[in-house]
Motif scaffolding. Structure first.
Motif, mmCIF file in Angstrom:
data_model
loop_
_atom_site.group_PDB
_atom_site.id
_atom_site.type_symbol
_atom_site.label_atom_id
_atom_site.label_comp_id
_atom_site.label_asym_id
_atom_site.label_seq_id
_atom_site.Cartn_x
_atom_site.Cartn_y
_atom_site.Cartn_z
ATOM 1 N N PRO A 1 61.998 26.868 -57.778
ATOM 2 C CA PRO A 1 63.084 28.113 -58.462
ATOM 3 C C PRO A 1 62.025 29.141 -58.827
ATOM 4 O O PRO A 1 62.673 30.189 -59.127
ATOM 5 N N PHE A 2 60.858 29.135 -58.866
ATOM 6 C CA PHE A 2 60.187 30.020 -59.345
ATOM 7 C C PHE A 2 60.061 31.387 -58.381
ATOM 8 O O PHE A 2 60.493 32.530 -58.810
ATOM 9 N N GLU A 3 60.084 31.095 -57.198
ATOM 10 C CA GLU A 3 60.264 32.071 -55.928
ATOM 11 C C GLU A 3 61.812 32.578 -55.875
ATOM 12 O O GLU A 3 62.099 33.669 -55.624
ATOM 13 N N ASP A 4 62.617 31.498 -56.175
ATOM 14 C CA ASP A 4 64.159 31.790 -56.416
ATOM 15 C C ASP A 4 64.351 32.897 -57.397
ATOM 16 O O ASP A 4 65.164 33.883 -57.119
ATOM 17 N N GLY A 5 63.590 32.649 -58.442
ATOM 18 C CA GLY A 5 63.760 33.573 -59.477
ATOM 19 C C GLY A 5 63.084 35.021 -59.165
ATOM 20 O O GLY A 5 63.857 36.142 -59.582
ATOM 21 N N LEU A 6 61.877 34.915 -58.768
ATOM 22 C CA LEU A 6 61.537 36.208 -58.119
ATOM 23 C C LEU A 6 62.449 37.131 -57.054
ATOM 24 O O LEU A 6 62.648 38.048 -57.327
ATOM 25 N N ILE A 7 62.884 36.452 -56.259
ATOM 26 C CA ILE A 7 63.805 36.944 -55.367
ATOM 27 C C ILE A 7 64.987 37.409 -56.071
ATOM 28 O O ILE A 7 65.542 38.681 -55.736
ATOM 29 N N ALA A 8 65.523 36.939 -57.068
ATOM 30 C CA ALA A 8 66.786 37.472 -57.672
ATOM 31 C C ALA A 8 66.093 38.668 -58.654
ATOM 32 O O ALA A 8 66.924 39.529 -58.658
ATOM 33 N N PHE A 9 64.949 38.445 -59.291
ATOM 34 C CA PHE A 9 64.587 39.504 -59.860
ATOM 35 C C PHE A 9 64.204 41.048 -59.080
ATOM 36 O O PHE A 9 64.848 42.049 -59.429
ATOM 37 N N GLN A 10 63.898 40.887 -57.681
ATOM 38 C CA GLN A 10 63.797 41.928 -56.877
ATOM 39 C C GLN A 10 65.187 42.424 -56.657
ATOM 40 O O GLN A 10 65.120 43.487 -56.361
ATOM 41 N N ARG A 11 66.124 41.584 -56.638
ATOM 42 C CA ARG A 11 67.623 42.237 -56.418
ATOM 43 C C ARG A 11 68.249 42.912 -57.543
ATOM 44 O O ARG A 11 69.228 43.269 -57.693
ATOM 45 N N ALA A 12 67.193 42.612 -58.863
ATOM 46 C CA ALA A 12 67.712 43.402 -60.121
ATOM 47 C C ALA A 12 68.936 42.285 -60.947
ATOM 48 O O ALA A 12 69.597 42.624 -61.483
ATOM 49 N N TYR B 1 68.776 39.989 -62.985
ATOM 50 C CA TYR B 1 67.804 39.328 -63.895
ATOM 51 C C TYR B 1 68.675 38.232 -64.824
ATOM 52 O O TYR B 1 67.921 37.524 -65.274
ATOM 53 N N ASP B 2 69.755 38.230 -64.670
ATOM 54 C CA ASP B 2 70.419 36.956 -65.402
ATOM 55 C C ASP B 2 70.227 35.699 -64.692
ATOM 56 O O ASP B 2 69.861 34.588 -65.278
ATOM 57 N N THR B 3 70.224 35.766 -63.113
ATOM 58 C CA THR B 3 70.061 34.673 -62.297
ATOM 59 C C THR B 3 68.437 34.291 -62.646
ATOM 60 O O THR B 3 67.996 33.168 -62.589
ATOM 61 N N ALA B 4 67.538 35.251 -62.730
ATOM 62 C CA ALA B 4 65.970 35.229 -62.831
ATOM 63 C C ALA B 4 65.710 34.324 -63.919
ATOM 64 O O ALA B 4 64.776 33.626 -64.118
ATOM 65 N N LEU B 5 66.370 34.846 -65.190
ATOM 66 C CA LEU B 5 66.253 34.299 -66.435
ATOM 67 C C LEU B 5 66.950 32.820 -66.264
ATOM 68 O O LEU B 5 66.129 32.025 -66.967
ATOM 69 N N ARG B 6 67.733 32.528 -65.911
ATOM 70 C CA ARG B 6 68.321 31.369 -65.977
ATOM 71 C C ARG B 6 67.490 30.270 -65.212
ATOM 72 O O ARG B 6 67.557 29.007 -65.656
ATOM 73 N N LEU B 7 66.651 30.960 -64.058
ATOM 74 C CA LEU B 7 66.112 29.890 -63.337
ATOM 75 C C LEU B 7 64.701 29.650 -64.184
ATOM 76 O O LEU B 7 63.938 28.541 -64.078
ATOM 77 N N TRP B 8 64.185 30.677 -64.613
ATOM 78 C CA TRP B 8 62.893 30.856 -65.358
ATOM 79 C C TRP B 8 62.630 30.049 -66.677
ATOM 80 O O TRP B 8 61.687 29.312 -67.018
ATOM 81 N N ARG B 9 63.654 30.217 -67.482
ATOM 82 C CA ARG B 9 63.516 29.767 -68.656
ATOM 83 C C ARG B 9 63.495 28.276 -68.791
ATOM 84 O O ARG B 9 62.616 27.834 -69.675
ATOM 85 N N PRO B 10 64.210 27.492 -68.257
ATOM 86 C CA PRO B 10 64.116 26.008 -68.148
ATOM 87 C C PRO B 10 62.808 25.733 -67.701
ATOM 88 O O PRO B 10 61.926 24.700 -68.343
ATOM 89 N N MET B 11 62.119 26.477 -66.610
ATOM 90 C CA MET B 11 60.816 25.933 -66.286
ATOM 91 C C MET B 11 59.775 26.541 -67.270
ATOM 92 O O MET B 11 58.821 25.474 -67.545
ATOM 93 N N ALA B 12 59.911 27.679 -68.169
ATOM 94 C CA ALA B 12 59.065 27.915 -69.295
ATOM 95 C C ALA B 12 58.940 26.964 -70.134
ATOM 96 O O ALA B 12 58.018 26.574 -70.796
#
Length: 271
Positions: A30-41, A43-54
């Protein structure tokens, strides 16, 4: 200002993952999935993936959230929230986060201005180069790589880094006590160091600490506590932990017997 450009953040995230040795895991998760989402702008998906991991102690995700909130990237800028996540990564030994936290204390950004605290974090960041060297030396002596194998010398270097809070060195120190390498066998001491590393989110340390509780080695036998730590490792994708957790659900050890839950974890382990 703490604001960073999108390009700077993207490159910073990749550099951080590389420096932490997590690329092999991150690229498949999911970290890489979040990064891919971030690169597509996205951000909601990136945060949804990264926050639980954090929240589970994942270091790159913690640092990422800190940068996003500090820079107002994809979220409303919130320096206090940014400082909170950057501190979590800094406390786990990330030099970049330690340096940034020192900067925030020096400028009073997201935290109350405190030059003593700033100096403390700058010093910790500076120590990271030494820590990396000590861990490498510990490994070289433990494995006999380019130097004569010397367990006593290995644990000396591991302990220097472990005493400064490095989770990799803490885990290695635990192993040395568990295996009686350079020190007398001491399961209690091993468990102590595993616990320190596990508390910082070190997945393998979490797994072996769980096993220690299940077997009562160095700690009082406690299946519930064992299952807790095994799950923490399993949640981070540790395959052996996922398999063990599945078996625990089958046998009802430390958890309620649940064949459906067991099947979920065994399938994850076999992917």
């Amino acid at each position: 200002m703490m604001r960073k450009s999108r390009g700077t953040l993207k490159s910073g995230l990749l550099a951080l993952a590389l420096s932490l040795g997590l690329v092999a895991q991150a690229l498949a998760g999911p970290f890489e999935d979040g990064l891919i989402a971030f690169q597509r702008a996205d951000y909601d998906t990136a945060l949804r993936l990264w926050r639980p991991m954090a929240e589970q102690g994942d270091i790159p995700s913690q640092y990422t959230l800190g940068l996003m909130y500090s820079g107002g990237i994809g979220v409303s800028q919130d320096l206090a929230e940014g400082a909170k996540w950057i501190r979590k990564a800094a406390e786990q030994g990330v030099a970049e986060a330690q340096h940034l936290l020192g900067t925030m204390y020096g400028a009073g950004q997201g935290v109350q201005q405190d030059h003593v605290e700033a100096d403390k974090w700058f010093t910790r960041a500076g120590n990271q180069k030494s820590i990396d060297t000590w861990i490498k030396l510990g490994f070289m002596y433990a494995e006999g790589k380019d130097v004569p194998q010397d367990y006593a010398e290995a644990i000396k270097w591991y302990r220097k880094a472990a005493d400064l809070g490095d989770s990799t060195a803490q885990y290695a120190t635990g192993n040395m006590y568990f295996e009686a390498k350079g020190v007398p066998k001491d399961y209690s001491e091993a468990a102590k160091w595993y616990h320190k590393a596990a508390d910082q989110g070190h997945a393998t340390a979490q797994y072996v600490l769980g096993i220690a509780y299940i077997g009562g080695k160095g700690v009082s036998q406690d299946y519930v506590e064992g299952a807790k730590w095994v799950r923490k490792a399993a949640d981070q994708g540790h395959v052996d932990a996922q398999f063990l957790l599945g078996r625990m659900y089958i046998e009802g050890k430390g958890v309620s017997r649940d064949l459906a839950e067991a099947d979920i974890w065994l399938r994850k382990a076999n992917k």
